[in-house]
Write a protein that holds these residues in place. Structure first.
Motif, mmCIF file in Angstrom:
data_model
loop_
_atom_site.group_PDB
_atom_site.id
_atom_site.type_symbol
_atom_site.label_atom_id
_atom_site.label_comp_id
_atom_site.label_asym_id
_atom_site.label_seq_id
_atom_site.Cartn_x
_atom_site.Cartn_y
_atom_site.Cartn_z
ATOM 1 N N TRP A 188 0.824 -1.207 0.000
ATOM 2 C CA TRP A 188 0.000 0.000 0.000
ATOM 3 C C TRP A 188 0.860 1.260 0.000
ATOM 4 O O TRP A 188 0.528 2.253 -0.661
ATOM 5 N N SER A 189 1.954 1.224 0.717
ATOM 6 C CA SER A 189 2.855 2.380 0.734
ATOM 7 C C SER A 189 3.475 2.608 -0.637
ATOM 8 O O SER A 189 3.579 3.749 -1.111
ATOM 9 N N ALA A 190 3.888 1.529 -1.303
ATOM 10 C CA ALA A 190 4.481 1.661 -2.630
ATOM 11 C C ALA A 190 3.475 2.216 -3.629
ATOM 12 O O ALA A 190 3.806 3.080 -4.454
ATOM 13 N N VAL A 191 2.241 1.743 -3.550
ATOM 14 C CA VAL A 191 1.202 2.249 -4.450
ATOM 15 C C VAL A 191 0.941 3.723 -4.186
ATOM 16 O O VAL A 191 0.831 4.531 -5.118
ATOM 17 N N ALA A 192 0.863 4.089 -2.908
ATOM 18 C CA ALA A 192 0.624 5.495 -2.562
ATOM 19 C C ALA A 192 1.756 6.393 -3.037
ATOM 20 O O ALA A 192 1.536 7.557 -3.398
ATOM 21 N N PHE A 193 2.975 5.868 -3.054
ATOM 22 C CA PHE A 193 4.117 6.648 -3.534
ATOM 23 C C PHE A 193 4.103 6.773 -5.051
ATOM 24 O O PHE A 193 4.359 7.846 -5.612
ATOM 25 N N LEU A 194 3.817 5.673 -5.736
ATOM 26 C CA LEU A 194 3.940 5.651 -7.193
ATOM 27 C C LEU A 194 2.820 6.414 -7.895
ATOM 28 O O LEU A 194 3.054 6.946 -8.991
ATOM 29 N N VAL A 195 1.639 6.462 -7.320
ATOM 30 C CA VAL A 195 0.517 7.110 -8.012
ATOM 31 C C VAL A 195 0.815 8.570 -8.341
ATOM 32 O O VAL A 195 0.730 8.985 -9.504
ATOM 33 N N PRO A 196 1.184 9.428 -7.372
ATOM 34 C CA PRO A 196 1.488 10.819 -7.732
ATOM 35 C C PRO A 196 2.751 10.956 -8.578
ATOM 36 O O PRO A 196 2.831 11.840 -9.438
ATOM 37 N N VAL A 197 3.728 10.080 -8.354
ATOM 38 C CA VAL A 197 4.971 10.170 -9.127
ATOM 39 C C VAL A 197 4.719 9.835 -10.596
ATOM 40 O O VAL A 197 5.131 10.575 -11.500
ATOM 41 N N VAL A 198 4.033 8.740 -10.855
ATOM 42 C CA VAL A 198 3.761 8.345 -12.233
ATOM 43 C C VAL A 198 2.848 9.374 -12.908
ATOM 44 O O VAL A 198 3.017 9.684 -14.097
ATOM 45 N N ALA A 199 1.896 9.926 -12.153
ATOM 46 C CA ALA A 199 1.024 10.954 -12.721
ATOM 47 C C ALA A 199 1.830 12.181 -13.139
ATOM 48 O O ALA A 199 1.613 12.742 -14.222
ATOM 49 N N ALA A 200 2.778 12.583 -12.291
ATOM 50 C CA ALA A 200 3.614 13.745 -12.635
ATOM 51 C C ALA A 200 4.504 13.437 -13.827
ATOM 52 O O ALA A 200 4.681 14.269 -14.719
ATOM 53 N N TRP A 201 5.088 12.238 -13.852
ATOM 54 C CA TRP A 201 5.907 11.859 -15.004
ATOM 55 C C TRP A 201 5.103 11.907 -16.304
ATOM 56 O O TRP A 201 5.623 12.272 -17.356
ATOM 57 N N SER A 202 3.831 11.536 -16.235
ATOM 58 C CA SER A 202 3.000 11.488 -17.434
ATOM 59 C C SER A 202 2.519 12.868 -17.860
ATOM 60 O O SER A 202 2.417 13.160 -19.059
ATOM 61 N N LEU A 203 2.211 13.731 -16.891
ATOM 62 C CA LEU A 203 1.583 15.014 -17.197
ATOM 63 C C LEU A 203 2.589 16.117 -17.507
ATOM 64 O O LEU A 203 2.312 16.992 -18.341
ATOM 65 N N LEU A 204 3.735 16.106 -16.847
ATOM 66 C CA LEU A 204 4.714 17.169 -17.080
ATOM 67 C C LEU A 204 5.377 16.978 -18.444
ATOM 68 O O LEU A 204 5.589 15.848 -18.887
ATOM 69 N N PRO A 205 5.719 18.066 -19.103
ATOM 70 C CA PRO A 205 6.303 17.949 -20.453
ATOM 71 C C PRO A 205 7.692 17.340 -20.420
ATOM 72 O O PRO A 205 8.457 17.515 -19.462
ATOM 73 N N ALA A 206 8.011 16.616 -21.482
ATOM 74 C CA ALA A 206 9.353 16.063 -21.633
ATOM 75 C C ALA A 206 10.292 17.126 -22.185
ATOM 76 O O ALA A 206 9.864 18.062 -22.860
#
Length: 264
Positions: free
Chosen positions: A185-203
């Motif tokens: 649960w901790s890993a999921v809680a960490f990865l959700v905002p991180v992966v969302a930011a990786w996807s939404l922020l421009p490359a």
């Protein structure tokens, strides 16, 4: 106690910073020299293509070498000053945060807590933004976009810190005695905002055509390696010193009650 931890963090941070500076000097600076040589060669070719002589009669106008405003030997010597100051700053901040975490979050003993905290900081402040916006050597990156790139990097640092805080809060709130379920649960809680930011922020891809991929890769490995050396050394040393201080304090007998005065 806070003052003791602060002094400990500053001293350990300075030592870890100098160790990281040594790693960067040995493994990072040769790649910087190679990138600068490519940058100066490209600048010289551009000058020749325009039909104008170089500004200094033989060297490219944009120089990082001996004729630069700050020479390369001075820059290399300043590397240790920079990593030492970085260590002092990070060590001081870490010590203050560590003082607030003791007995509230994570392992109860100081050594494992220091290692866990240093690992969390490395992941949140270094690894999360690095995977989205890795470091680039000289000759890579448009000077006109440095402000935007810096802002995006800071956003990723904040995302990493927020994700770490969410993961810790999740671990404390999950009502289960199974440690594996708490970790998941901790890993999921960490990865959700991180992966969302990786996807939404421009490359950002400003690597010029023809830049050697091997040099770029080795520079980035040296860059993340410098941070890894710092946080590993800091976590191990801070934890070791803290555990040793705790054992010394536990071995000191508590003062007993004062003896009653004998009747005169």
């Amino acid at each position: 106690m806070v003052r003791t931890l602060l002094v400990r963090g500053l001293l350990v941070g300075l030592l870890a910073g100098l160790l990281a500076g040594g790693f960067a000097f040995l493994y990072g600076e040769p790649h910087v020299d190679s990138a600068i040589a490519l940058e100066e060669a490209a600048a010289a070719q551009d000058t020749e293509a325009e039909g104008a002589a170089p500004a200094d009669g033989g060297e490219a106008a944009h120089s990082h070498g001996e004729e630069a405003e700050v020479s390369r030997p001075a820059q290399k010597a300043g590397l240790f000053l920079a990593t030492g100051l970085y260590g002092l700053a990070m060590g001081g901040v870490f010590a203050l945060v560590f003082a607030g975490l003791r007995g509230r979050v994570g392992p109860r003993s100081d050594g494992p807590l220091a290692l866990a905290a240093a690992t969390a900081v490395f992941g949140a402040v270094v690894l999360v933004p690095f995977l989205k916006y890795p470091a680039n050597p000289p000759a890579v990156g448009d000077p006109d976009t440095i402000g935007g790139r810096t802002l995006l990097y800071v956003v990723m640092v904040l995302v990493g810190l927020a994700a770490t805080a969410i993961a810790v809060a999740t671990a404390r709130r999950v009502s289960t005695k199974d440690p594996w379920a708490r970790w998941v649960w901790s890993a999921v809680a960490f990865l959700v905002p991180v992966v969302a930011a990786w996807s939404l922020l421009p490359a950002i891809d400003e690597v010029p055509d023809g830049f050697p991929a091997t040099l770029l890769w080795e520079f980035r490995i040296a860059s993340i390696g410098t941070q890894l050396v710092f946080w590993t050394a800091f976590g191990v040393l801070f934890g070791w010193v803290s555990d040793r201080a705790a054992r010394r304090a536990a071995s000191v007998p508590a003062p007993g009650p004062a003896a009653a005065p004998s009747p005169g």
